[in-house]
Design an enzyme around this catalytic site. Structure first.
Site, PDB file in Angstrom:
ATOM      1  N   HIS A  62      96.899 -15.712  17.656  1.00  0.00           N
ATOM      2  CA  HIS A  62      97.865 -15.267  18.546  1.00  0.00           C
ATOM      3  C   HIS A  62      97.347 -14.511  19.827  1.00  0.00           C
ATOM      4  CE1 HIS A  62     100.352 -16.269  14.995  1.00  0.00           C
ATOM      5  NE2 HIS A  62     101.386 -15.524  15.646  1.00  0.00           N
ATOM      6  N   CYS A 110      91.912 -14.372  16.273  1.00  0.00           N
ATOM      7  CA  CYS A 110      93.225 -14.482  15.619  1.00  0.00           C
ATOM      8  C   CYS A 110      93.976 -15.671  16.656  1.00  0.00           C
ATOM      9  CB  CYS A 110      94.046 -13.300  15.383  1.00  0.00           C
ATOM     10  SG  CYS A 110      95.779 -13.449  14.866  1.00  0.00           S
ATOM     11  N   ASP A 148      97.949 -24.437  10.701  1.00  0.00           N
ATOM     12  CA  ASP A 148      98.038 -22.798  10.728  1.00  0.00           C
ATOM     13  C   ASP A 148      98.937 -22.274  10.106  1.00  0.00           C
ATOM     14  OD1 ASP A 148      97.403 -20.113  12.060  1.00  0.00           O
ATOM     15  OD2 ASP A 148      99.172 -20.462  13.175  1.00  0.00           O
ATOM     16  N   SER A 149      98.861 -20.766   9.824  1.00  0.00           N
ATOM     17  CA  SER A 149      99.898 -20.075   8.892  1.00  0.00           C
ATOM     18  C   SER A 149     101.255 -20.184   9.668  1.00  0.00           C
ATOM     19  CB  SER A 149      99.567 -18.530   8.760  1.00  0.00           C
ATOM     20  OG  SER A 149      99.086 -18.143   9.968  1.00  0.00           O
ATOM     21  N   GLU A 161     104.388 -12.621  19.042  1.00  0.00           N
ATOM     22  CA  GLU A 161     105.447 -13.590  18.698  1.00  0.00           C
ATOM     23  C   GLU A 161     106.694 -13.353  19.484  1.00  0.00           C
ATOM     24  OE1 GLU A 161     105.962 -14.868  14.889  1.00  0.00           O
ATOM     25  OE2 GLU A 161     104.167 -15.762  15.004  1.00  0.00           O
ATOM     26  N   CYS A 187      93.771 -21.706  11.765  1.00  0.00           N
ATOM     27  CA  CYS A 187      93.788 -20.497  11.482  1.00  0.00           C
ATOM     28  C   CYS A 187      92.746 -19.561  11.185  1.00  0.00           C
ATOM     29  CB  CYS A 187      94.932 -20.330  10.227  1.00  0.00           C
ATOM     30  SG  CYS A 187      95.410 -18.618   9.654  1.00  0.00           S
TER      31      CYS A 187
HETATM   32  N1  DGL Z   1      96.848 -17.544  12.191  1.00  0.00           N
HETATM   33  C1  DGL Z   1      96.608 -16.276  11.691  1.00  0.00           C
HETATM   34  C2  DGL Z   1      95.084 -16.088  12.165  1.00  0.00           C
HETATM   35  O1  DGL Z   1      94.813 -16.596  13.027  1.00  0.00           O
HETATM   36  C3  DGL Z   1      97.322 -15.143  12.313  1.00  0.00           C
HETATM   37  C4  DGL Z   1      98.616 -15.167  11.656  1.00  0.00           C
HETATM   38  C5  DGL Z   1      98.827 -14.515  10.260  1.00  0.00           C
HETATM   39  O2  DGL Z   1      98.433 -13.741   9.624  1.00  0.00           O
HETATM   40  O3  DGL Z   1      99.152 -15.366   9.618  1.00  0.00           O
HETATM   41  O4  DGL Z   1      94.405 -15.381  11.525  1.00  0.00           O
END
Ligand code: DGL
Length: 283
Positions: free
Chosen positions: A191, A189, A15-16, A157, A78
């Site tokens: 989050h 997403c 993931d990012s 977050e 992600c």
């Molecule tokens: N992990 C990213 C997603 O699911 C969200 C956070 C980001 O913008 O990197 O799209």
């Protein structure tokens, strides 16, 4: 796919940042005998507001890192990377690759009673139209409303799950859905599942309690199980704690990670450098 993959090897989860731990948690619950190695690119998060070319470039370096760690399967937790880089990742990989868009679309169609589907996601995921395409591939002509919600990532977050500011932002983002026939909303997403209660309350007031909220995590874990079976790559156990690697130590990393993981205590997190691919120290 080569036959040299080791069933005892870990599943790489990418993931990012830390949000993909929501997907890792679903994997741990669904496949408790599997080893997980999680890479959160916390040095470069967020990906969701970057250009598609940058997302692809970042994704390829992370995949290289995980491949060097001997993974047997790559899970792209992600949504932004799944939307833009899944083709490039699959091309360069010697391991099966599972993203979250297909499973999320499938979960939405299973929940929907034939109404419109809405997707809440990062701006770059929305630009890709990946969810719309994945839904229409399975249900041609289905109305799909896509809404970019960039402010929800920092709010999640920050732990502002039920905060007046979050309620205001969610109301603003969801307002365009008021006069639609939406019966299912994808939290597209990593989050957004943490903001589920606030999103639920807003949807109830705006459209109604009949609207289903779905995310990709459980459906992705199921897909990973099928993929392991297809390649004869199931691990026999015993259970091992996940390995968590981060490319930077963000402020309050352990606290934020615990929120996304939501389960028993996480092991210490390794700080890694994608350039030299060595593990440097522990947070
Ligand atoms: N992990 C990213 C997603 O699911 C969200 C956070 C980001 O913008 O990197 O799209």
């Amino acid at each position: 796919m080569p036959h040299t993959l080791d069933p005892d090897g870990p599943i790489g989860v990418f993931d990012s940042g830390l949000g993909g731990l929501t997907v890792a948690a679903a994997l741990a619950a669904h496949l408790p005998d599997e080893r997980l190695i999680y890479l959160g690119d916390t040095a470069r998060v967020p990906y969701g507001t970057r250009s598609p070319g940058t997302v692809v470039r970042y994704a390829l370096t992370v995949a290289d890192f995980l491949r060097a760690r001997g993974i047997k399967l790559l899970v792209v937790a992600c949504n932004t990377v799944s939307a833009h880089a899944i083709g490039e990742l699959a091309e360069g990989q010697t391991v099966p690759v599972v993203g979250v868009i297909g499973p999320g679309a499938r979960a939405a169609l299973a929940a929907s009673k034939g109404g419109d589907i809405a997707v809440l996601a990062t701006p770059v995921t929305v630009t890709s139209n990946a969810y719309r395409r994945a839904i229409r591939r399975r249900s041609p002509g289905r109305a799909v409303h896509q809404i970019a919600c960039p402010l929800l990532v920092p709010l999640a977050e920050e732990g502002w799950f039920d905060h007046p500011a979050t309620r205001l932002v969610v109301q603003e983002y969801l307002a365009p859905l008021a006069d639609t026939k939406v019966d299912t909303i994808i939290l597209g997403c990593t989050h957004y599942p943490l903001l589920r209660e606030t999103i639920r309350a807003t949807v109830d007031a705006l459209i109604g309690p009949h609207v289903a909220l779905v995310d990709s995590a459980t459906a992705t874990a199921e897909d990973v199980g099928y993929t392991l079976d297809r390649h004869d790559l199931r691990r026999a156990g015993p259970a091992i704690a996940p390995q968590i690697c981060l490319t930077d130590r963000p402020r309050r990393a352990a606290e934020v990670a615990a929120r996304f993981w939501g389960g028993p205590a996480l092991p210490p997190m390794e700080h890694v450098d994608l350039q030299d691919q060595t593990s440097r120290d522990k947070t």
